[in-house]
Design an enzyme around this catalytic site. Sequence first.
Site, mmCIF file in Angstrom:
data_model
loop_
_atom_site.group_PDB
_atom_site.id
_atom_site.type_symbol
_atom_site.label_atom_id
_atom_site.label_comp_id
_atom_site.label_asym_id
_atom_site.label_seq_id
_atom_site.Cartn_x
_atom_site.Cartn_y
_atom_site.Cartn_z
ATOM 1 N N ALA A 63 -5.307 -5.405 6.385
ATOM 2 C CA ALA A 63 -5.683 -6.355 5.301
ATOM 3 C C ALA A 63 -5.061 -6.062 4.010
ATOM 4 O O ALA A 63 -4.485 -4.979 3.909
ATOM 5 C CB ALA A 63 -7.243 -6.244 4.918
ATOM 6 N N GLY A 102 -6.781 -4.244 10.075
ATOM 7 C CA GLY A 102 -6.898 -5.844 10.368
ATOM 8 C C GLY A 102 -5.804 -6.403 11.139
ATOM 9 O O GLY A 102 -5.622 -7.319 11.927
ATOM 10 N N GLU A 105 -6.709 -5.398 14.478
ATOM 11 C CA GLU A 105 -7.964 -6.361 14.809
ATOM 12 C C GLU A 105 -7.265 -7.634 15.247
ATOM 13 O O GLU A 105 -7.839 -8.203 15.987
ATOM 14 C CB GLU A 105 -8.878 -6.319 13.716
ATOM 15 C CG GLU A 105 -9.410 -5.308 13.447
ATOM 16 C CD GLU A 105 -10.301 -5.227 12.058
ATOM 17 O OE1 GLU A 105 -9.862 -5.476 11.168
ATOM 18 O OE2 GLU A 105 -11.679 -5.250 12.510
ATOM 19 N N GLU A 125 -9.753 1.979 8.538
ATOM 20 C CA GLU A 125 -10.579 1.579 7.376
ATOM 21 C C GLU A 125 -11.413 2.630 6.934
ATOM 22 O O GLU A 125 -11.740 2.967 5.888
ATOM 23 C CB GLU A 125 -11.313 0.475 8.049
ATOM 24 C CG GLU A 125 -10.652 -0.783 8.194
ATOM 25 C CD GLU A 125 -10.032 -1.074 9.582
ATOM 26 O OE1 GLU A 125 -9.784 -0.059 10.169
ATOM 27 O OE2 GLU A 125 -9.574 -1.917 9.753
HETATM 28 N N1 T1G Z 1 -2.245 -3.464 1.500
HETATM 29 C C1 T1G Z 1 -1.837 -3.684 0.384
HETATM 30 N N2 T1G Z 1 -0.565 -2.872 -0.068
HETATM 31 C C2 T1G Z 1 -0.185 -2.047 1.076
HETATM 32 C C3 T1G Z 1 -1.199 -1.807 2.335
HETATM 33 C C4 T1G Z 1 -2.170 -2.652 2.479
HETATM 34 N N3 T1G Z 1 -2.771 -2.587 3.443
HETATM 35 N N4 T1G Z 1 -0.341 -0.658 3.004
HETATM 36 C C5 T1G Z 1 0.644 -0.293 2.176
HETATM 37 N N5 T1G Z 1 0.757 -1.107 1.141
HETATM 38 C C6 T1G Z 1 1.801 -0.961 -0.127
HETATM 39 C C7 T1G Z 1 1.602 0.624 -0.594
HETATM 40 O O1 T1G Z 1 0.668 0.446 -1.797
HETATM 41 C C8 T1G Z 1 3.303 0.782 -1.175
HETATM 42 O O2 T1G Z 1 3.276 -0.148 -2.236
HETATM 43 C C9 T1G Z 1 3.760 -0.023 0.040
HETATM 44 O O3 T1G Z 1 2.974 -0.915 0.725
HETATM 45 C C10 T1G Z 1 4.590 1.103 0.741
HETATM 46 O O4 T1G Z 1 3.383 1.836 1.356
HETATM 47 C C11 T1G Z 1 -10.125 -6.122 7.470
HETATM 48 C C12 T1G Z 1 -10.468 -4.139 5.756
HETATM 49 C C13 T1G Z 1 1.358 1.348 6.640
HETATM 50 C C14 T1G Z 1 1.436 3.667 7.488
HETATM 51 O O5 T1G Z 1 -5.328 1.396 5.585
HETATM 52 O O6 T1G Z 1 -1.188 3.687 5.994
HETATM 53 O O7 T1G Z 1 -7.540 -3.673 7.338
HETATM 54 O O8 T1G Z 1 3.932 1.637 -3.918
HETATM 55 O O9 T1G Z 1 4.129 3.818 0.681
HETATM 56 O O10 T1G Z 1 4.614 5.620 3.637
HETATM 57 O O11 T1G Z 1 -10.754 -4.297 9.004
HETATM 58 O O12 T1G Z 1 1.201 2.114 3.905
HETATM 59 O O13 T1G Z 1 5.664 0.311 -2.784
HETATM 60 O O14 T1G Z 1 4.135 -0.851 -4.262
HETATM 61 O O15 T1G Z 1 2.229 3.906 2.293
HETATM 62 O O16 T1G Z 1 5.974 3.837 5.055
HETATM 63 C C15 T1G Z 1 -6.077 -0.937 6.477
HETATM 64 C C16 T1G Z 1 -2.654 1.424 4.741
HETATM 65 C C17 T1G Z 1 -6.441 -1.695 5.493
HETATM 66 C C18 T1G Z 1 -2.978 1.071 6.037
HETATM 67 C C19 T1G Z 1 3.117 2.625 5.856
HETATM 68 N N6 T1G Z 1 -5.033 -0.391 6.804
HETATM 69 N N7 T1G Z 1 -1.139 1.717 4.537
HETATM 70 O O17 T1G Z 1 3.464 3.975 5.007
HETATM 71 O O18 T1G Z 1 4.478 3.290 2.895
HETATM 72 S S1 T1G Z 1 -8.136 -2.347 5.336
HETATM 73 C C20 T1G Z 1 -4.404 0.698 6.148
HETATM 74 C C21 T1G Z 1 -0.544 2.771 5.159
HETATM 75 C C22 T1G Z 1 -8.296 -3.325 6.784
HETATM 76 C C23 T1G Z 1 -9.779 -4.813 7.916
HETATM 77 C C24 T1G Z 1 -9.578 -3.864 7.001
HETATM 78 C C25 T1G Z 1 0.975 2.991 4.836
HETATM 79 C C26 T1G Z 1 1.608 2.496 6.125
HETATM 80 P P1 T1G Z 1 4.366 0.146 -3.386
HETATM 81 P P2 T1G Z 1 3.585 3.132 1.668
HETATM 82 P P3 T1G Z 1 4.691 4.189 4.014
#
Ligand code: T1G
Length: 698
Positions: A63, A102, A105, A125
């Site tokens: 998400a 997500g 999912e 999450e």
């Molecule tokens: N949403 C918005 N921005 C995100 C994002 C996300 N999910 N993930 C990364 N970014 C942005 C981050 O802030 C950075 O921005 C850029 O992308 C690069 O990220 C409904 C509710 C995918 C392994 O927890 O683990 O889904 O600083 O530096 O090292 O059930 O990003 O460049 O402006 O981390 O290559 C669940 C979170 C969400 C994954 C890549 N998903 N992201 O790592 O790049 S909750 C997560 C990561 C959800 C559902 C629920 C990592 C990555 P900027 P980065 P990276």
Amino acid sequence: MSDAVKLALVDYCALIIIDAPPVNALSVAVRRGIFESVQAANADAAVRTIVMTCAGRTFIAGADITEFGKPPQPPALNEVITAIESCSKPVIAAIHGTALGGGLELALGCHFRVAVKDAKLGLPEVKLGLLPGAGGTQRLPRAVGPEFGVRMIVTGEPIGAPEALDHGLIDEIVESQADGAIAFARKLVAEQRPLLLLRNDDSKLVAAKADRSLFAAAAAAATKKNRGLNAPLACAEAVSWTLDTPFDEALKKEREAFLKLVADDQAKAQRHAFFAEREAVKVRDVADGVKPRPVGRVAIIGAGTMGGGIAMSFANAGIPVTLIETGEEQLTRGLGTMRKNWDATAARGGIPADEPAKRMALIDGKVGLENVRDADLVIEAVFETMAIKKAVFTAIDANARPGAVLATNTSYLDINEIAAVTRRPQDVLGMHFFSPANIMKLCEVVRAKQTAPDALLTATTLAKRIGKTPVVVGVCHGFVGNRMLAVRGLQGEALLKSGALPEEVDAVLTRFGFSMGPFAMGDLAGLDIGWRSRQDRGIRWDIADAICEAGRLGQKTSKGYYRYEPGSRAPIPDPKVEQLIDATCKRLGLTRRTIGDQEILERMIYPMINEGARILEEKIAARPGDIDVIWLYGYGWPIHRGGPMFYADLVGLRTIVERLEFYARSLNEPALKPTALLGRLADEGATFASLNTEKTRG
Ligand code: T1G
């Protein structure tokens, strides 16, 4: 169709291509685009199969976290997944990079999933203080079984494609995601394979339904290490609904549980930590176009605990290291420790069995500082006295090649003074690693007065390359982390004088969420380190010094603030310590009293926050979020409390100002008076978050 999602046709296969850099997060535009594309493809008579794939470096990473806390906009992810499940044609998720949260999912709502070999799949999450909120707690266990499913969801750790295939999370490993998925789709059509949705497949739940103890044991094991966090327990409970609650009803319960968590301070803290870490590593006020210097080889001076740990970090990232010591014996001992550590990791299955030898081959052990000559980055990790640091930097300056970046690992000392002994102060900076350096993520990158921008970028870039979280800080005694730690240490000493006992202070901080209290931590690290540092600076802490003068240096002497049974690290309160504290206070004419937990918490944490405000005023740290990241990743601040400055906003700055003013008066301690910045923010009803960048404002 929105720009973020395109629909193409390859033969009779509809290709839904999500293109929403940087990580194809499920923003409202992406959700809408997928929703419309799925409906269009399903309605198109020419389409027989549908493939969902992503452009860029990864499949959907979840998400869009930036949308949390804002009014939800349709279509909700659950609606998008229902649209996929309603298709009469096979929908195949084509996964590369990471399918997280997500994103996974959504893939679980597809009929089939294929992935490239190096893809990773997970539901992280819980690391944001949440639980999967779009059916993950109900679909994943139906794909991989409830025991493996609860472990994946409660730990939030991703698995690789091979393991996913073994557990039935994906149907095939393909060479390339889109082509592989299209070929897989052709096979489906040829074989006329039936479409089975996970929501209708309880085959992997049968055993656990018959014997609930199987799942209970897995859930208990997964949530064992839970330290006051709400999300892990909520995750485990949600997965248990697969065993006794109809799917659609469980989906409703999951949504309710998600909404409860997302509004919780713990989730806000963990979202703050996620973005603050990513903001902290962006070096501000460096002109565009400045590039880091190339680094092919690193020289580490000192093969002791720190030097060896730092050398391991670089070798772990495949970077050649020249490890330099003053003598063969010290070098051999240091190399032996590194090999032992790698062997232990391999024995635990943490790295392949052949890795220790490969990583040792990257380490070139040498005696004599002249061996820095081939290095592009030199990191000194020798004894923590200015005289020794200056002597080493003089020698490095005489031998290192022009343009090499010269870093000191000092924890406290003035790097401007160290730089001044060289002819190249523009190449000198600090890289303050935290012990154990091969494990701890934090690296304070200390910018000295004359540090060149490209030298600074070289250090931060390399720190990230070895998996660290670099935070740029300025020069002062103790930089950010240790400077605030010293303030907390002083308050710990003051609390003992006021009447508290070490075990009472430690209990309050462990209940707050620290894995270990400050006094037990001191015993672990060795009390003589702080003692020597205070002596160097002519400072006396009456009780702490009395403890050391009694030969109680911590675990290494089986006694410090606690006593320790032979062979055990478990701290045991020692009446002799209470007697020593009493005697010291009597000698000082102090009357001790009972101190309540709330006073202990306030007097340990609020002065740290005040020091953080002072650090911001002096521009030693650029943002409050940077201070939070330093304490989260360098000092074990509990993740669900977001960091000292985030926590201050939760308590309320006005409250903190009032309590500090009360203690300053009642304890006659002017140093506790609120700083100007803290007072101003409190007067304005503002927060530290208002000083952060947009994303980390919570
Ligand atoms: N949403 C918005 N921005 C995100 C994002 C996300 N999910 N993930 C990364 N970014 C942005 C981050 O802030 C950075 O921005 C850029 O992308 C690069 O990220 C409904 C509710 C995918 C392994 O927890 O683990 O889904 O600083 O530096 O090292 O059930 O990003 O460049 O402006 O981390 O290559 C669940 C979170 C969400 C994954 C890549 N998903 N992201 O790592 O790049 S909750 C997560 C990561 C959800 C559902 C629920 C990592 C990555 P900027 P980065 P990276």
